[in-house]
Design an enzyme around this catalytic site. Structure first.
Site, PDB file in Angstrom:
ATOM      1  N   CYS A   1       0.833  -1.198   0.000  1.00 56.11           N
ATOM      2  CA  CYS A   1       0.000   0.000   0.000  1.00 56.11           C
ATOM      3  C   CYS A   1       0.872   1.254   0.000  1.00 56.11           C
ATOM      4  O   CYS A   1       1.388   1.641  -1.040  1.00 56.11           O
ATOM      5  CB  CYS A   1      -0.991  -0.047   1.164  1.00 56.11           C
ATOM      6  SG  CYS A   1      -2.428   0.975   0.858  1.00 56.11           S
TER       7      CYS A   1
ATOM      8  N   HIS B   1      -3.547  -4.873   0.538  1.00 58.66           N
ATOM      9  CA  HIS B   1      -2.814  -5.447   1.678  1.00 58.66           C
ATOM     10  C   HIS B   1      -2.847  -6.976   1.630  1.00 58.66           C
ATOM     11  O   HIS B   1      -3.705  -7.597   2.262  1.00 58.66           O
ATOM     12  CB  HIS B   1      -3.435  -4.968   2.996  1.00 58.66           C
ATOM     13  CG  HIS B   1      -3.192  -3.529   3.280  1.00 58.66           C
ATOM     14  ND1 HIS B   1      -2.047  -3.070   3.892  1.00 58.66           N
ATOM     15  CD2 HIS B   1      -3.951  -2.444   3.022  1.00 58.66           C
ATOM     16  CE1 HIS B   1      -2.115  -1.753   4.007  1.00 58.66           C
ATOM     17  NE2 HIS B   1      -3.256  -1.340   3.490  1.00 58.66           N
TER      18      HIS B   1
ATOM     19  N   GLU C   1      -1.092  -9.006   3.138  1.00 62.06           N
ATOM     20  CA  GLU C   1      -0.767  -9.641   4.429  1.00 62.06           C
ATOM     21  C   GLU C   1      -1.997 -10.183   5.152  1.00 62.06           C
ATOM     22  O   GLU C   1      -1.903 -11.139   5.919  1.00 62.06           O
ATOM     23  CB  GLU C   1       0.007  -8.673   5.336  1.00 62.06           C
ATOM     24  CG  GLU C   1      -0.754  -7.441   5.836  1.00 62.06           C
ATOM     25  CD  GLU C   1      -0.646  -6.234   4.916  1.00 62.06           C
ATOM     26  OE1 GLU C   1      -0.389  -6.428   3.698  1.00 62.06           O
ATOM     27  OE2 GLU C   1      -0.819  -5.096   5.389  1.00 62.06           O
TER      28      GLU C   1
HETATM   29  N1  GLN Z   1      -1.741   6.723   3.156  1.00 58.88           N
HETATM   30  C1  GLN Z   1      -1.904   5.991   1.936  1.00 58.88           C
HETATM   31  C2  GLN Z   1      -3.294   6.150   1.365  1.00 58.88           C
HETATM   32  O1  GLN Z   1      -4.203   6.500   2.083  1.00 58.88           O
HETATM   33  C3  GLN Z   1      -1.559   4.528   2.135  1.00 58.88           C
HETATM   34  C4  GLN Z   1      -2.513   3.805   3.042  1.00 58.88           C
HETATM   35  C5  GLN Z   1      -2.019   2.468   3.501  1.00 58.88           C
HETATM   36  O2  GLN Z   1      -0.833   2.178   3.430  1.00 58.88           O
HETATM   37  N2  GLN Z   1      -2.881   1.653   4.023  1.00 58.88           N
HETATM   38  O3  GLN Z   1      -3.521   5.925   0.214  1.00 58.88           O
END
Ligand code: GLN
Length: 563
Positions: free
Chosen positions: A380, A506, A508
């Protein structure tokens, strides 16, 4: 008819109640019983989505896009179930529901009280989970510790359920701590006695007591607890701190707790934990170890990255390997440089995160990984910094950034794309939960998944800006996963790099001990390969037993969570 197992905690928090609940789920499932599982969180937040990782650790995202307590991650990993919003109920949700019902005149002028109105809603949510899942047994964890003011309506609700469903269909398990006194070399049972007294004062008599301890819980202690707490001695279970959380179901089963619970619920099937036990044996006997750096903002608090640690561990297991984690604070890279801090690592992970702090350090880590050919996995935010790095150093866009971190930059390669949710409020503006991702044939991602289309869990606001996509792709940053209509980039990977890949989602959250996530598996595989090649930035193959394991193994050895 669904049966219920309620798990409460006493004496102190952070005993690993989530792991025990997850283990009970696994033990029941191993008896061929279908299991539903839920966490009741007595805090007043509606969900943990807006809570700081310092307060709460990781926010676990379920497939349906709910932001939930990290214990749900344990449940999914141990029981291998897909959970939904129904599995995490907070006091915040219950109270806002009661108040909105009252405002809507649903109570027909009645006086709204904790009992029965709040407790009824809690019970409704518990029964709703039973209905939705159709599970034979629903295991319910009550967050917090007996004696907490906020917990009372929840304890009252689970007490009432015993009468609603019948005594044979509701069982109560209490988890406590036996503190050790160094001066007299003994474990003490008094806090457990007091905690059970408090529970009985509320009207709940536990059927079983599980005693967490750093030392062996001998039969004399179990007899004493049995006598004072009115629980049969075979239902007083010792749970010493183990080397792996995955060993907990085996330890509980070994002491007959599974059989006790099964008998209590009238389950006659015998358990089959052989595959689980093989997995734990393999975990305990790694053939080598690989060192992975996690570059993040909250590295002093590994609970903030719990699912990432577990996913690395599962992936390593697939390579007969143990993972050692170097926790690198992104801001330290800004001061001390990437070379110095990352040169021991065979792979680098930049996990998810929000806000500007440490971003330049993460970009430097991506730069280091790309230039040195070190395997890199961006999750992300980790993908976003990888794209920023590429735009700055390969496309030469010096001020490339994300509009999250530098709204004034000319080249917002990561941006809030038009037509998405309105930006502004802290809640309700994120892309959450499962979205489909089409994989580009021949890419590392497609090879890892061995699929054309996957569904992965999201939790973010910003996206790769499509205005830059062509230029990035021409320069070698492949969009190896996109929304099926091509409108959003889901996975980026660097061409001709051993493994440098970032996901907007994500992965994970989807990893399981016996089914590592394909991208984690390939990433760790690439890191292991660099070990074999003896590349400069890696350590030689390490004798895992002789290694000076740093903080991560402590984290995993420890049961549970830091609250
Ligand atoms: N801050 C970034 C966004 O909002 C990444 C978010 C994250 O890593 N979950 O897009």
């Amino acid at each position: 008819m669904t049966q219920y197992v309620f798990v409460t905690g006493g004496v102190v928090s952070s005993l690993g109640k989530g792991i025990v609940v997850a283990s009970i789920g696994r033990m029941l499932k191993s008896r061929g019983v279908s299991v539903g599982v839920m966490k009741l969180d007595p805090y007043l937040n509606v969900d943990p989505g807006t809570m700081s990782p310092y307060q709460h650790g990781e926010v676990y995202v379920t497939g349906d896009g709910s932001e939930t307590d990290l214990d749900l991650g344990h449940y999914e990993r141990f029981i291998d179930v897909e959970l939904t919003a129904a599995s995490n109920v907070t006091a915040g949700q219950i109270y806002s529901d009661v108040i909105s019902r009252e405002r809507n005149g649903r109570y027909l002028g009645g006086t709204i009280q904790t009992v029965p109105h709040v407790t009824n809603l809690i019970k409704e949510r518990i029964h709703q989970l039973a209905d939705e899942t159709g599970a034979d047994v629903v295991v319910v964890e009550v967050g917090g510790t007996v004696g907490d003011i906020e917990g009372l309506p929840f304890l009252e609700a689970i007490r009432q359920i015993r009468n609603d469903v019948g005594r044979d269909n509701a069982s109560y398990v209490h988890l406590t701590l036996l503190p050790y006194l160094g001066s007299t070399h003994e474990l003490k049972t008094k806090p457990t006695q007091h905690s059970v007294q408090a529970l009985r004062g509320i009207g709940i008599q536990p059927d079983a007591i599980i005693c967490r301890s750093d030392h062996e819980v001998n039969v004399g202690l179990r007899e004493k607890i049995s006598l004072y707490c009115d629980v049969p001695v075979e239902a007083v279970i010792g749970l010493e701190t183990l080397d792996s959380v995955y060993a907990v179901p085996l330890r509980l089963e070994e002491q007959g707790f599974g059989d006790f619970l099964a008998e209590r619920l009238g389950i006659t099937n015998s358990p089959d934990l052989s595959a689980w036990s093989d997995m734990v044996d393999k975990l305990r006997d790694p053939k080598r170890s690989v060192r992975i750096a996690i570059v993040g903002k909250y590295v002093e608090l590994p609970d903030a990255y719990l699912s990432v640690i577990e996913a690395l561990r599962h992936a390593a297991l697939a390579h007969d390997c143990e993972v050692k984690i170097d926790w690198i604070k992104a801001e330290d890279i800004e001061e001390e440089g990437a070379d110095h801090l990352l040169n021991r690592a065979s792979g680098i992970v930049v996990p998810g995160g929000f806000g500007e702090r440490g971003i330049e350090g993460m970009i430097a880590a991506a730069h280091y990984a790309r230039e040195r050919g070190v395997p890199y996995l961006g999750l992300c935010l980790g993908m976003q910094v990888m794209v920023i790095e590429y735009a700055r150093f390969v496309l030469g866009l010096e001020d490339a950034n994300s509009s999250e971190f530098d709204p004034g930059s000319e080249n917002q390669v990561i941006a809030y794309l038009p037509g998405q949710r309105e930006l502004g409020a802290t809640g309700g503006t994120m892309r959450l939960g499962l979205y489909p991702c089409a994989l580009k044939p021949g890419s590392i991602a497609a090879r890892a998944y061995d699929r054309d289309l996957v569904n992965e869990r999201h939790r973010h606001r910003y996206e790769l800006n499509n205005d830059y996509r062509d230029r990035l792709e021409k320069a070698g940053l492949i969009s190896s996963g996109t929304a099926p209509d091509g409108s959003l980039v889901e996975i980026s990977e660097v061409k001709d790099h051993l493994f440098m890949l970032g996901t907007q989602f994500h992965p994970e959250f989807a990893s399981r001990p016996d089914r590592p996530h394909p991208l984690f598996r390939e990433f760790v595989g690439a890191a292991v390969d660099t070990l074999r090649e003896g590349a400069q930035h890696t350590m030689p193959l390490e004798d895992s037993a002789a290694d000076d394991a740093s903080s991560p193994s402590d984290v995993v050895a420890r049961l549970g969570i830091s609250r």
